[in-house]
Write a protein that holds these residues in place. Structure first.
Motif, PDB file in Angstrom:
ATOM      1  N   SER A  93      10.745  -2.318  -0.006  1.00  0.00           N
ATOM      2  CA  SER A  93      11.064  -3.456  -0.678  1.00  0.00           C
ATOM      3  C   SER A  93      11.956  -4.340   0.522  1.00  0.00           C
ATOM      4  N   GLY A  94      12.881  -4.058   0.970  1.00  0.00           N
ATOM      5  CA  GLY A  94      13.895  -4.385   2.140  1.00  0.00           C
ATOM      6  C   GLY A  94      13.496  -4.801   3.409  1.00  0.00           C
ATOM      7  N   ILE A  95      12.316  -4.313   3.786  1.00  0.00           N
ATOM      8  CA  ILE A  95      11.637  -4.754   5.152  1.00  0.00           C
ATOM      9  C   ILE A  95      11.395  -6.061   5.117  1.00  0.00           C
ATOM     10  N   ILE A 106      10.962   6.027  -1.638  1.00  0.00           N
ATOM     11  CA  ILE A 106      11.402   4.791  -0.700  1.00  0.00           C
ATOM     12  C   ILE A 106      10.961   3.531  -1.023  1.00  0.00           C
ATOM     13  N   ASP A 107      10.401   3.606  -2.326  1.00  0.00           N
ATOM     14  CA  ASP A 107       9.984   2.154  -2.648  1.00  0.00           C
ATOM     15  C   ASP A 107      10.816   0.845  -2.448  1.00  0.00           C
ATOM     16  N   LYS A 141       0.860  -1.161  -0.040  1.00  0.00           N
ATOM     17  CA  LYS A 141       0.076  -0.020  -0.198  1.00  0.00           C
ATOM     18  C   LYS A 141       0.880   1.069  -0.095  1.00  0.00           C
ATOM     19  N   LEU A 142       1.763   1.406   0.697  1.00  0.00           N
ATOM     20  CA  LEU A 142       2.725   2.577   0.595  1.00  0.00           C
ATOM     21  C   LEU A 142       3.485   2.547  -0.435  1.00  0.00           C
ATOM     22  N   GLN A 143       3.973   1.655  -0.911  1.00  0.00           N
ATOM     23  CA  GLN A 143       4.669   1.499  -2.351  1.00  0.00           C
ATOM     24  C   GLN A 143       3.977   2.091  -3.257  1.00  0.00           C
ATOM     25  N   ILE A 146       9.892   1.710  11.914  1.00  0.00           N
ATOM     26  CA  ILE A 146      11.199   1.692  10.898  1.00  0.00           C
ATOM     27  C   ILE A 146      10.841   2.746   9.621  1.00  0.00           C
ATOM     28  N   ILE A 147      10.013   2.753   9.196  1.00  0.00           N
ATOM     29  CA  ILE A 147       9.684   3.873   8.017  1.00  0.00           C
ATOM     30  C   ILE A 147       9.482   5.198   8.223  1.00  0.00           C
TER      31      ILE A 147
END
Length: 383
Positions: free
Chosen positions: A284-286, A279-280, A214-216, A298-299
């Motif tokens: 992806s790295g989380i 920050i996409d 959703k955030l991406q 974290i974000i």
């Protein structure tokens, strides 16, 4: 394009609505007084014709707001620019920035997006607490603003937040617009900029997929805004003492109006915008197994670090930090003339504070902190 009716209360106007909005504004005497003040030499009939020639909100922004913002900065600033080396001018982003000025943070970004050849400007998140006058509400919706409803009972607030989130996803994915939203509700009065996790949670109440997906889909871009001078610094310091001294402090109905006027008309010096990378890829790295509450933390911390390390620091920031600490650790960052000029500026701003029991030491410390915090955070983020 068909826009769902559930967004009607909060969305910007659509082209078909513009003639009726223009008619409503031109019948409002208070709006006409403002127009006369902003365009003293322009005949009203010519302005009417220009208004009716604007068929889209972007037309309206380019015809009216673009020139107004440039004129404001000519009179009360010393240049403003945007660094956005990692962004695609033809893509759409959600700019999440620190918040200094009620009106100009988003208005200047719109102008800079035009000047830097982005395909469009931003739809702007604005709290309904600033929209008490009907003509002001019309104007901000003409300026591509969507409305954040506040002060609702809990159940209604949850629904309003969900609708707001759904609208943001719709604006990015369907309307192909950019969005600007502050990293927290209201301005950080001490300039210690921190992202409210509640903003991120709201963003995931709409859209489809996992929390990360959703955030991406919003393509968040942390954006650092750096003012050389904050015209509202003395008002913010005054509010700090009022909150300290009064058991129950409530801002009056005119306080936001005064802040808006002061921010627009007061001297800002140089203003710098820096858009960090989207920050996409970071998202992806989380690890997908990370608990939700941890993901938001974290974000938020990542956005903060990107904003902090991309501040543009001025001599004022370093002078304030040395004054605050009683040292000369950063004396190599400014000249004796710059130090004297900032001290003179502080004295002038302090003199504007009208309080009965004026606590000079406290107020001075508050103002120094406002200018020192960006330097403190920048140094830490770039360590």
């Amino acid at each position: 394009m068909i826009i769902p009716g559930k967004f009607d209360e909060i969305r910007p106007f659509v082209p078909e609505e513009l003639p009726l909005v223009y008619e409503r504004l031109l019948a409002d005497q208070q709006f006409l007084q403002v127009v006369k003040a902003v365009f003293p030499d322009a005949p009203l009939e010519a302005l009417k014709q220009q208004m009716y020639s604007c068929k889209t909100l972007l037309d309206f922004q380019k015809t009216f707001f673009y020139g107004i913002v440039h004129n404001i900065m000519k009179k009360s600033g010393n240049g403003f620019e945007l660094d956005a080396p990692s962004l695609d001018r033809n893509s759409n982003y959600t700019f999440v920035s620190n918040h200094r000025d009620i009106v100009l943070d988003s208005a200047m970004l719109d102008v800079l997006l035009i000047d830097n050849k982005f395909n469009t400007t931003c739809e702007i998140a604005i709290g309904d607490n600033l929209l008490k006058l009907p003509w002001v509400k019309d104007i901000v919706r003409l300026n591509k603003s969507f409305i954040v409803l506040r002060g609702l009972p809990m159940r209604q607030m949850l629904q309003a937040s969900k609708t707001l989130s759904e609208y943001m996803h719709f604006a990015i994915s369907e309307k192909k617009e950019n969005i600007w939203i502050a990293q927290r509700e209201g301005r950080a009065k001490d300039s210690n900029d921190r992202t409210a996790e509640a903003i991120l949670k709201m963003m995931t109440m709409g859209g489809e997929g996992s929390l990360i997906e959703k955030l991406q889909k919003l393509h968040i871009v942390p954006t650092a805004i750096s003012y050389e001078y904050d015209p509202c610094d003395f008002l913010k310091a005054k509010e700090y003492q009022q909150r300290r001294d009064m058991e129950v402090f409530r801002k009056g109905p005119q306080d936001d109006i005064i802040s808006m006027q002061t921010g627009i008309m007061g001297y800002k010096g140089h203003v710098h915008y820096c858009a960090a990378p989207c920050i996409d890829d970071f998202l992806s790295g989380i690890d997908s197994e990370t608990p939700k509450t941890e993901i938001y933390r974290i974000i938020a911390e990542h956005i903060d670090k990107e904003i902090h390390k991309n501040y543009h620091l001025y001599a004022n920031n370093y002078v304030a930090l040395d004054f605050l600490k009683g040292t000369s650790d950063f004396a190599d960052k400014y000249t004796a003339e710059e130090k004297a000029r900032f001290e003179q500026y502080l004295d002038g701003q302090m003199a504007k504070i009208d309080l009965e029991n004026k606590d000079e030491a406290f107020l001075r410390e508050r103002m120094l902190t406002m200018y020192a915090n960006p330097a403190i955070n920048y140094i830490k983020a770039n360590a």
